[in-house]
Design an enzyme around this catalytic site. Sequence first.
Site, PDB file in Angstrom:
ATOM      1  CB  SER A 147      -0.604   0.018   1.419  1.00  0.00           C
ATOM      2  OG  SER A 147      -1.471   1.059   1.545  1.00  0.00           O
ATOM      3  CE1 TYR A 160      -5.344  -1.741   4.250  1.00  0.00           C
ATOM      4  CE2 TYR A 160      -3.901   0.184   4.004  1.00  0.00           C
ATOM      5  CZ  TYR A 160      -4.679  -0.844   3.570  1.00  0.00           C
ATOM      6  OH  TYR A 160      -4.650  -1.144   1.952  1.00  0.00           O
TER       7      TYR A 160
HETATM    8  P1  NAP Z   1     -11.775  -5.093  -1.337  1.00  0.00           P
HETATM    9  O1  NAP Z   1     -12.736  -4.603  -2.637  1.00  0.00           O
HETATM   10  O2  NAP Z   1     -12.381  -4.553  -0.175  1.00  0.00           O
HETATM   11  O3  NAP Z   1     -11.286  -6.205  -1.373  1.00  0.00           O
HETATM   12  C1  NAP Z   1     -10.837  -7.206  -0.099  1.00  0.00           C
HETATM   13  C2  NAP Z   1     -10.537  -8.519  -0.487  1.00  0.00           C
HETATM   14  O4  NAP Z   1     -10.237  -9.349   0.719  1.00  0.00           O
HETATM   15  C3  NAP Z   1     -12.011  -9.077  -0.837  1.00  0.00           C
HETATM   16  O5  NAP Z   1     -12.156 -10.151  -1.547  1.00  0.00           O
HETATM   17  C4  NAP Z   1     -12.653  -9.387   0.678  1.00  0.00           C
HETATM   18  O6  NAP Z   1     -13.589 -10.215   0.974  1.00  0.00           O
HETATM   19  C5  NAP Z   1     -11.430 -10.146   1.070  1.00  0.00           C
HETATM   20  N1  NAP Z   1     -11.294 -10.468   2.609  1.00  0.00           N
HETATM   21  C6  NAP Z   1     -11.335  -9.427   3.515  1.00  0.00           C
HETATM   22  N2  NAP Z   1     -11.531 -10.246   4.754  1.00  0.00           N
HETATM   23  C7  NAP Z   1     -11.351 -11.610   4.323  1.00  0.00           C
HETATM   24  C8  NAP Z   1     -11.371 -12.686   5.012  1.00  0.00           C
HETATM   25  N3  NAP Z   1     -11.272 -12.854   6.459  1.00  0.00           N
HETATM   26  N4  NAP Z   1     -11.200 -14.006   4.435  1.00  0.00           N
HETATM   27  C9  NAP Z   1     -11.156 -14.183   3.113  1.00  0.00           C
HETATM   28  N5  NAP Z   1     -11.239 -12.952   2.380  1.00  0.00           N
HETATM   29  C10 NAP Z   1     -11.315 -11.664   2.932  1.00  0.00           C
HETATM   30  O7  NAP Z   1     -10.415  -3.920  -1.521  1.00  0.00           O
HETATM   31  P2  NAP Z   1      -9.317  -3.854  -2.535  1.00  0.00           P
HETATM   32  O8  NAP Z   1      -8.953  -2.763  -2.842  1.00  0.00           O
HETATM   33  O9  NAP Z   1      -9.559  -4.844  -3.634  1.00  0.00           O
HETATM   34  O10 NAP Z   1      -8.079  -4.694  -1.697  1.00  0.00           O
HETATM   35  C11 NAP Z   1      -7.191  -5.626  -2.264  1.00  0.00           C
HETATM   36  C12 NAP Z   1      -6.031  -5.377  -1.581  1.00  0.00           C
HETATM   37  O11 NAP Z   1      -5.415  -4.308  -1.889  1.00  0.00           O
HETATM   38  C13 NAP Z   1      -5.987  -5.444   0.072  1.00  0.00           C
HETATM   39  O12 NAP Z   1      -4.789  -5.803   0.571  1.00  0.00           O
HETATM   40  C14 NAP Z   1      -5.733  -3.882   0.400  1.00  0.00           C
HETATM   41  O13 NAP Z   1      -5.320  -3.459   1.464  1.00  0.00           O
HETATM   42  C15 NAP Z   1      -4.975  -3.415  -0.751  1.00  0.00           C
HETATM   43  N6  NAP Z   1      -5.061  -2.198  -1.291  1.00  0.00           N
HETATM   44  C16 NAP Z   1      -5.984  -1.533  -1.602  1.00  0.00           C
HETATM   45  C17 NAP Z   1      -5.527  -0.261  -1.993  1.00  0.00           C
HETATM   46  C18 NAP Z   1      -6.959   0.708  -2.670  1.00  0.00           C
HETATM   47  O14 NAP Z   1      -7.047   1.704  -2.804  1.00  0.00           O
HETATM   48  N7  NAP Z   1      -8.321   0.053  -3.010  1.00  0.00           N
HETATM   49  C19 NAP Z   1      -4.648   0.344  -1.785  1.00  0.00           C
HETATM   50  C20 NAP Z   1      -3.602   0.142  -1.506  1.00  0.00           C
HETATM   51  C21 NAP Z   1      -3.763  -1.418  -1.112  1.00  0.00           C
HETATM   52  P3  NAP Z   1     -15.119  -9.688   1.018  1.00  0.00           P
HETATM   53  O15 NAP Z   1     -15.578  -9.117  -0.160  1.00  0.00           O
HETATM   54  O16 NAP Z   1     -15.904 -11.086   1.507  1.00  0.00           O
HETATM   55  O17 NAP Z   1     -14.952  -8.729   2.015  1.00  0.00           O
END
Ligand code: NAP
Length: 255
Positions: A147, A160
């Site tokens: 991140s 986080y």
């Molecule tokens: P997201 O849409 O919230 O996706 C997160 C994923 O993790 C979803 O599939 C979620 O499942 C899954 N998850 C959460 N808790 C879980 C659990 N206990 N067991 C299994 N799966 C679980 O967000 P995203 O942006 O795509 O995030 C993906 C990664 O990128 C994360 O590590 C996040 O920290 C990182 N990231 C995101 C951003 C951003 O701006 N979006 C920036 C930097 C880093 P559910 O749908 O069931 O909750």
Amino acid sequence: MPQNLSMFSLAGKTALVTGANTGLGQGICAAYAAAGANVIGVARRSCQETADKIKAVDGNFTEIIADLSDINVIPHIVEEAGKDYSRVDILVNNAGIIKRCDSVDVTMEDWDAVVNLNEKMVFFLSQAFAKNWIRDNQGGKIINIASMLSYQGGIRVPSYTASKSAIMGLTRALANEWAKYGINVNAIAPGYMATNNTQNLRSDEQRSEEILSRIPAGRWGTPEDTTGAAIFLASDAASYVHGFTLAVDGGWLAR
Ligand code: NAP
């Protein structure tokens, strides 16, 4: 594919992606399938939308339902992954959560929830696959999703920030130990991407404007924006890339 581009192909490889049902994980699954990989998606609920996207490119997709907040699911994941494919070549530690709260109000329960999924699970899932790869002497690729808060402090997201800062350190630490086994451990640091993770941030007009006005590219990122880096790091083209966290951030860190 022209010969000089074949090093980017994932044909014949199998990739396991956590958090495969939505957001960045879904985008990476679809991109890997388009690049020729068999894809195993791990999620705590149905990955039907991801499966549909992969079907559209004639790819192979298997889902494993698992709650990654519990470290005890790891043997189940490894066993299920081994049923369809002789080996997993690529592990993408993508699943993650964020909890926004003033630092003085953070509870231990919320702290543990974030750190257990974003950090502890990443380490022990990586360990489980690396053990097999070292035993089989065939190498492998691990891509962690870091991140901007691997580099910066952030606001109202201390657990986080702690977990994502740990991911950048862990990426280096594991690369130092496992590069000699042909295992590439690298990370992608997405900038501010339009997914569920940033829904609250984007709904807050003031914070959204502050963030947007600071992104040189002038827009929020999309799941598709991370896919080029994810394919590169999973491919033979990245064979000599170890321990590096690649920002895909619209220029955020350049400011
Ligand atoms: P997201 O849409 O919230 O996706 C997160 C994923 O993790 C979803 O599939 C979620 O499942 C899954 N998850 C959460 N808790 C879980 C659990 N206990 N067991 C299994 N799966 C679980 O967000 P995203 O942006 O795509 O995030 C993906 C990664 O990128 C994360 O590590 C996040 O920290 C990182 N990231 C995101 C951003 C951003 O701006 N979006 C920036 C930097 C880093 P559910 O749908 O069931 O909750």
